[in-house]
Design an enzyme around this catalytic site. Structure first.
Site, short mmCIF file in Angstrom:
data_model
loop_
_atom_site.label_atom_id
_atom_site.label_comp_id
_atom_site.label_asym_id
_atom_site.label_seq_id
_atom_site.Cartn_x
_atom_site.Cartn_y
_atom_site.Cartn_z
N ARG A 62 -42.38 25.07 -70.93
CA ARG A 62 -43.24 24.08 -70.47
C ARG A 62 -44.76 24.36 -71.00
NH1 ARG A 62 -43.98 25.12 -65.85
NH2 ARG A 62 -42.43 26.72 -65.49
N LYS A 202 -39.51 18.40 -64.17
CA LYS A 202 -40.48 19.20 -63.56
C LYS A 202 -41.86 18.19 -63.11
CE LYS A 202 -39.52 23.37 -62.26
NZ LYS A 202 -38.41 24.06 -63.01
N HIS A 221 -39.27 24.78 -54.63
CA HIS A 221 -38.64 25.23 -56.01
C HIS A 221 -37.68 26.37 -55.54
CE1 HIS A 221 -39.51 27.19 -60.12
NE2 HIS A 221 -38.62 26.29 -60.21
N SER A 239 -39.40 30.87 -62.67
CA SER A 239 -38.55 30.70 -64.02
C SER A 239 -38.07 32.21 -64.07
CB SER A 239 -39.32 30.20 -65.01
OG SER A 239 -38.39 30.10 -65.92
N LYS A 243 -32.51 31.84 -59.63
CA LYS A 243 -32.04 30.75 -58.93
C LYS A 243 -30.86 29.91 -59.53
CE LYS A 243 -35.97 28.23 -59.73
NZ LYS A 243 -36.64 29.29 -60.63
N THR A 244 -30.74 29.74 -60.92
CA THR A 244 -29.50 28.98 -61.31
C THR A 244 -28.45 30.03 -61.37
OG1 THR A 244 -31.00 27.84 -62.84
CG2 THR A 244 -28.74 27.75 -63.33
N ASP A 258 -32.36 24.08 -58.68
CA ASP A 258 -33.71 24.16 -59.08
C ASP A 258 -34.80 23.45 -57.95
OD1 ASP A 258 -35.70 25.34 -60.93
OD2 ASP A 258 -36.12 23.37 -61.42
N ARG A 324 -31.62 26.54 -73.57
CA ARG A 324 -31.13 25.89 -72.31
C ARG A 324 -29.84 24.97 -72.45
NH1 ARG A 324 -34.25 26.75 -67.22
NH2 ARG A 324 -36.35 27.80 -67.91
N1 LIG Z 1 -29.54 40.74 -61.43
C1 LIG Z 1 -29.95 39.85 -61.75
N2 LIG Z 1 -29.73 38.40 -60.93
C2 LIG Z 1 -30.17 37.32 -61.57
N3 LIG Z 1 -30.05 37.08 -63.12
C3 LIG Z 1 -30.05 38.10 -63.65
C4 LIG Z 1 -29.93 39.52 -63.53
N4 LIG Z 1 -29.83 40.31 -64.47
C5 LIG Z 1 -30.10 39.69 -65.39
N5 LIG Z 1 -30.24 38.23 -65.15
C6 LIG Z 1 -30.69 37.35 -65.96
O1 LIG Z 1 -31.73 36.75 -65.74
C7 LIG Z 1 -31.66 35.44 -65.91
C8 LIG Z 1 -32.07 34.40 -64.75
O2 LIG Z 1 -32.54 33.05 -65.01
P1 LIG Z 1 -32.03 31.84 -64.37
O3 LIG Z 1 -30.93 32.03 -63.32
O4 LIG Z 1 -32.05 30.97 -65.29
O5 LIG Z 1 -33.42 32.08 -63.28
P2 LIG Z 1 -34.17 30.42 -62.79
O6 LIG Z 1 -33.19 29.63 -62.60
O7 LIG Z 1 -34.76 31.09 -61.41
O8 LIG Z 1 -35.18 30.31 -63.69
C9 LIG Z 1 -30.34 34.95 -66.31
O9 LIG Z 1 -30.59 34.79 -67.80
C10 LIG Z 1 -29.56 36.03 -66.14
O10 LIG Z 1 -28.40 36.08 -66.77
C1 LIG Z 2 -36.69 24.04 -65.82
C2 LIG Z 2 -37.64 25.16 -65.62
O1 LIG Z 2 -37.22 25.76 -64.59
P1 LIG Z 2 -36.43 27.26 -64.15
O2 LIG Z 2 -36.94 28.26 -65.36
O3 LIG Z 2 -36.99 27.73 -62.94
O4 LIG Z 2 -35.15 27.26 -64.29
C3 LIG Z 2 -38.92 25.57 -66.37
O5 LIG Z 2 -39.46 26.44 -65.93
O6 LIG Z 2 -39.12 24.68 -67.42
MN LIG Z 3 -33.09 27.69 -63.30
#
Ligand SMILES: Nc1ncnc2c1ncn2[C@@H]1O[C@H](COP(=O)(O)OP(=O)(O)O)[C@@H](O)[C@H]1O
Ligand SMILES: C=C(OP(=O)(O)O)C(=O)O
Ligand SMILES: [Mn+2]
Length: 541
Positions: A62, A202, A221, A239, A243-244, A258, A324
């Site tokens: 973003r 977003k 969020h 980010s 979360k995911t 999200d 992504r």
């Molecule tokens: N202990 C952990 N818990 C969660 N994610 C982790 C951890 N260790 C490493 N990771 C990595 O960190 C990243 C977390 O990103 P994501 O779940 O997409 O976050 P968000 O959705 O909040 O942006 C992933 O690539 C995941 O594989």
């Molecule tokens: C889609 C997004 O959310 P997140 O990284 O929290 O998954 C983003 O920040 O572009």
């Molecule tokens: Mn996410």
């Protein structure tokens, strides 16, 4: 809200799509046809699985600095301008006129979709894009109406995304050629000069976050899932905090990854799909996300594929660290069919502390939860942003989502505070970041450890276990959790040099203080008392 005001000012479809050229408007195409268009137009490649693979070029994340909110009589007093860039009505109107003339020469893709799983809070959105793959992306991400609901679909909110449009800074009042212009009064967002698809989702989120507080709905969020006992949990986090990753859990039904709302009826997903990071995606640690990323019509953004086998190499970060995968929720076996669930029993605030200070889990009082919600702490490390050095950078992004929360944080804070009290919710702070030292010295907490801690917390068992009080942050930290090395629960013991840990802790506490000063006038004394201690301004109280 009256219908007249809902539709007033919406971009006229006749303007965007004059009848003479209606041939070039592709409305509500389904997945297979969108993939065909994408291939035919040379927008991307098919992976062996049938996923559609695209590169977004210059922007792989973003563009926070290029986002504007139109300043007018309605938004003037409603937006927290300390946190938003304004654009005049005139600048927006010029931009809109130029978008319309630019669009006239293009084939366009239109998706009519819902945002909001709860019927009473559903927003009819129209997403107009230059590329077929963007149409596929947003179809995967938002909620797809029944075919019968598409007849006479009157959008209440429109996003137009034309990546090859270039803004003219002097004429449109922008900083660069990239622009995300949000006109909340006209209910239009214009996106130009970037093809990172996250901007679209977003933008919808930002608008919901603007309107829902007025309907007494807390927009969040966060990701969310539901246990077998029906108890739901939400996971706030910036980010990269998990979360995911953590919401996709084979033992819990996935609500969403999200964006959610919390109303009188419980929680609901705004979306109908997920947008997962794929960098170093591991089939064994994240089997559901891996499967959803290897299926027909999933959109893979900036994922490197083998030119011959067309198999993705998720370890390759040459195109982007922020690669992504966008897929609909039904690509996850145990996803919720309704997108709604009851009031949460647990709130988890995720942080990726690259300073290695915070414990991997802590129990928060409601006042501490409010302190951490308003602080919105995480840390960035090299790789996620261009030009970063070896030192982790603290990020304090209020409500765990400052770029998308247009109103003053006290609006969201008060809604959340009341909901936590009303539903007697247990709150947790979970650090998915570093242990044994800061980033570069320690290691990231393994996903399986975080999952074990969450399982204990969400089951309701952990809150009654023995806890110690953290001497600086004041929250309660469990001393033992089944299946987890107890040393990990006390970060000081994981550092080779405990004095270095103490020094880093003092530094982090100071960062919290410096950041929180701006919220001090708005919070009750109990929230202020949740500040870390060992700092002069607290000691003086
Ligand atoms: N202990 C952990 N818990 C969660 N994610 C982790 C951890 N260790 C490493 N990771 C990595 O960190 C990243 C977390 O990103 P994501 O779940 O997409 O976050 P968000 O959705 O909040 O942006 C992933 O690539 C995941 O594989
Ligand atoms: C889609 C997004 O959310 P997140 O990284 O929290 O998954 C983003 O920040 O572009
Ligand atoms: Mn996410």
């Amino acid at each position: 809200m009256r219908a007249a005001s809902v539709f007033m000012g919406l971009i006229s479809m006749a303007e965007l799509f004059p009848t003479s050229s209606s041939q070039r408007v592709r409305r509500n195409l389904l997945e297979a046809e969108l993939v065909e268009y994408g291939v035919r137009r040379g927008e991307g490649k098919l992976a062996a699985s049938g996923a559609f693979v695209v590169e977004t070029g210059q922007h792989t994340g973003r563009s926070v600095q290029d986002k504007y909110i139109v300043r007018d009589a309605e938004t003037e007093g409603a937006i927290w301008w300390d946190n938003a860039r304004g654009m005049t009505e005139e600048e927006f109107d010029r931009l809109l006129a130029d978008f319309i003339s630019f669009a006239r020469h293009k084939e366009l893709f239109v998706q009519d979709l819902y945002a909001g799983a709860e019927k009473g809070h559903q927003l009819k959105t129209r997403i107009v894009t230059e590329h077929a793959w963007q149409s596929l992306f947003i179809r995967n991400l938002l909620r797809r109406p029944e075919p019968s609901e598409l007849e006479g679909f009157l959008p209440e909110f429109t996003v137009v995304d034309l990546p090859s449009f270039r803004a003219a800074p002097l004429y449109h009042g922008t900083r660069s050629e990239t622009v995300i212009a949000c006109n909340f009064t006209k209910r239009i967002v214009l996106i130009g000069g970037t093809s990172y698809a996250g901007e679209i989702k977003k933008s919808v989120f930002s608008f919901l976050n603007y309107i829902l507080p007025g309907k007494n709905v807390m927009p969040m969020h966060c990701s969310a899932n539901v246990g077998k006992d029906g108890n739901s949990a939400v996971f706030f986090g910036l980010s990269g905090t998990g979360k995911t990753t953590l919401s996709a859990d084979p033992s819990r039904e996935l609500l969403g990854d999200d964006e959610h709302g919390w109303s009188d009826n419980g929680i609901f997903n705004f979306e109908g799909g997920c947008y997962a990071k794929t960098i170093r995606l591991s089939k064994s640690a994240e089997p559901q996300i891996w499967a959803a990323s290897n299926r027909f019509a999933t959109v893979l953004e900036n994922v490197v594929i083998d030119p011959v086998s067309r198999v993705p190499n998720f370890d390759d970060n040459r195109l982007a660290e922020n690669a992504r995968s966008a897929y609909p929720l039904d690509a996850i076996a145990n996803a919720s069919a309704t997108g709604t669930a009851g009031h949460p029993k647990n709130i988890v605030m995720l942080t990726a502390d690259a300073f290695g200070v915070l414990p991997p889990i802590a129990k928060l009082t409601p006042s501490q939860a409010m302190y951490h919600f308003l602080s919105g702490f995480t840390a960035k490390v090299a790789g996620t942003e261009k030009g970063m050095g070896p030192e982790p950078q603290p990020t304090f992004s209020t409500c765990f989502g400052a770029p998308f929360m247009p109103r003053h944080p006290r609006v969201y804070g008060n809604l959340l505070r009341n909901l936590i009290a009303q539903h007697d919710v247990d709150c947790w702070l979970v650090n998915t970041g570093w242990t044994g030292g800061k980033y570069g010295e320690g290691t990231r907490i393994p996903i399986k450890v975080t999952r074990a801690l969450l399982e204990a917390a969400l089951s309701g068992d952990l809150k009654d276990q023995p806890m110690r009080t953290d001497p600086v942050f004041g929250f309660a930290v469990p001393v033992a959790v089944a299946g987890v090395d107890p040393k990990l629960l006390t970060p000081r013991e994981t550092w080779a040099d405990p004095q270095a840990y103490d020094a880093m802790t003092a530094k982090l506490a100071q960062m919290f203080h410096d950041n929180f000063a701006k919220f001090a006038p708005y919070v009750d004394s109990d929230v202020l008392k949740a500040s870390p201690v060992g700092h002069p301004s607290v000691a003086a109280e």
